[in-house]
Scaffold this motif. Structure first.
Motif, PDB file in Angstrom:
ATOM      1  N   GLU A   1     -30.472 -13.709 -16.692  1.00 57.24           N
ATOM      2  CA  GLU A   1     -29.512 -14.475 -15.638  1.00 57.24           C
ATOM      3  C   GLU A   1     -28.698 -13.470 -15.176  1.00 57.24           C
ATOM      4  O   GLU A   1     -28.164 -12.584 -15.988  1.00 57.24           O
ATOM      5  N   PRO A   2     -28.336 -13.578 -13.994  1.00 53.47           N
ATOM      6  CA  PRO A   2     -27.505 -12.642 -13.420  1.00 53.47           C
ATOM      7  C   PRO A   2     -26.035 -12.581 -13.997  1.00 53.47           C
ATOM      8  O   PRO A   2     -25.505 -13.662 -14.175  1.00 53.47           O
ATOM      9  N   PRO A   3     -25.701 -11.487 -14.391  1.00 52.27           N
ATOM     10  CA  PRO A   3     -24.537 -11.291 -15.303  1.00 52.27           C
ATOM     11  C   PRO A   3     -23.225 -11.153 -14.273  1.00 52.27           C
ATOM     12  O   PRO A   3     -23.590 -10.725 -13.280  1.00 52.27           O
ATOM     13  N   SER A   4     -22.279 -11.526 -14.827  1.00 54.85           N
ATOM     14  CA  SER A   4     -20.897 -11.070 -14.095  1.00 54.85           C
ATOM     15  C   SER A   4     -20.655  -9.649 -14.304  1.00 54.85           C
ATOM     16  O   SER A   4     -20.928  -8.720 -15.218  1.00 54.85           O
TER      17      SER A   4
ATOM     18  N   ARG B   1     -19.358  -8.918 -17.876  1.00 61.55           N
ATOM     19  CA  ARG B   1     -20.346  -8.769 -18.685  1.00 61.55           C
ATOM     20  C   ARG B   1     -21.122  -7.504 -18.812  1.00 61.55           C
ATOM     21  O   ARG B   1     -21.373  -6.861 -19.786  1.00 61.55           O
TER      22      ARG B   1
ATOM     23  N   GLU C   1     -22.075 -12.119  -5.854  1.00 61.84           N
ATOM     24  CA  GLU C   1     -21.674 -13.452  -5.553  1.00 61.84           C
ATOM     25  C   GLU C   1     -20.736 -14.050  -6.432  1.00 61.84           C
ATOM     26  O   GLU C   1     -20.656 -13.930  -7.684  1.00 61.84           O
ATOM     27  N   LYS C   2     -19.969 -14.918  -5.683  1.00 58.18           N
ATOM     28  CA  LYS C   2     -18.658 -15.619  -6.834  1.00 58.18           C
ATOM     29  C   LYS C   2     -19.788 -16.681  -7.706  1.00 58.18           C
ATOM     30  O   LYS C   2     -20.665 -17.297  -7.220  1.00 58.18           O
ATOM     31  N   ASP C   3     -19.210 -16.728  -8.846  1.00 60.38           N
ATOM     32  CA  ASP C   3     -19.938 -17.383  -9.772  1.00 60.38           C
ATOM     33  C   ASP C   3     -19.313 -19.122  -9.567  1.00 60.38           C
ATOM     34  O   ASP C   3     -18.214 -19.313  -9.393  1.00 60.38           O
TER      35      ASP C   3
ATOM     36  N   ALA D   1     -15.090 -14.931 -11.318  1.00 61.30           N
ATOM     37  CA  ALA D   1     -16.183 -14.163 -11.890  1.00 61.30           C
ATOM     38  C   ALA D   1     -17.110 -13.788 -10.710  1.00 61.30           C
ATOM     39  O   ALA D   1     -17.387 -14.562  -9.851  1.00 61.30           O
TER      40      ALA D   1
ATOM     41  N   LYS E   1     -21.065 -12.376  -9.903  1.00 64.64           N
ATOM     42  CA  LYS E   1     -22.212 -12.307 -10.399  1.00 64.64           C
ATOM     43  C   LYS E   1     -23.042 -11.122  -9.530  1.00 64.64           C
ATOM     44  O   LYS E   1     -22.848 -10.923  -8.379  1.00 64.64           O
TER      45      LYS E   1
ATOM     46  N   ILE F   1     -26.754  -9.740  -8.746  1.00 61.87           N
ATOM     47  CA  ILE F   1     -27.886 -10.458  -8.614  1.00 61.87           C
ATOM     48  C   ILE F   1     -28.584  -9.164  -7.792  1.00 61.87           C
ATOM     49  O   ILE F   1     -28.495  -8.738  -6.766  1.00 61.87           O
TER      50      ILE F   1
END
Length: 149
Positions: free
Chosen positions: A54-57, A60, A88-90, A96, A98, A100
């Motif tokens: 999944e797209p990480p922060s 991470r 993008e903002k989580d 956080a 993200k 992508i």
């Protein structure tokens, strides 16, 4: 207690890691310049693609790579400007951001697939499977030790 020969070999390995890292970065920089990115930017995309389902922060990825948040953010902003990534903002954690990967990033990976296979074949051409396995285990242990220091 280690003898001088063991220490010399350990120092050789240590120095070789730095030399190889510089040489590899220069080689990848030359290849990736055609796509408007650097070796470090390319490596960031590979890490996200290979290790995060999944797209990480940013945090991470920075923790995973042993890098600073600011360094990953700068690399990501440049990739976003080049169209390889979106930031993008989580939705769950508004603090956080993200990372992508875009379709452009996926297309780059696909277009380089056969060249990557040739590169790795040349890089490891005279090494036996056992030597590669020993190197793999040694580097894994070395990485663990670095993380513990």
């Amino acid at each position: 207690m280690k003898n001088i020969e063991d220490l010399d070999r350990e120092m050789f390995i240590f120095g070789s890691i730095f030399l190889l890292a510089n040489k590899l970065q220069t080689m990848v920089d030359q290849v990736m310049s055609e796509f408007g990115i650097t070796a470090k930017q390319w490596f960031l995309m590979v890490i996200i693609e290979e290790f995060f389902p999944e797209p990480p922060s940013i945090k991470r990825v920075a923790d995973f790579m042993g890098s600073s948040h600011q360094n990953i953010k700068q690399l990501s902003l440049k990739l976003e400007k080049s169209g390889y990534m979106r930031l993008e903002k989580d939705e769950k954690d508004k603090r956080a951001v993200k990372l992508i990967l875009t379709e452009k990033s996926t297309l780059l990976g696909r277009s380089r697939s056969s060249e990557n296979i040739r590169f790795f074949s040349k890089l490891f051409f005279d090494m036996k499977k056992e030597e590669i396995q020993i190197m793999f285990e040694g580097l894994r242990k070395l990485n663990k030790n670095v993380n513990e220091i």
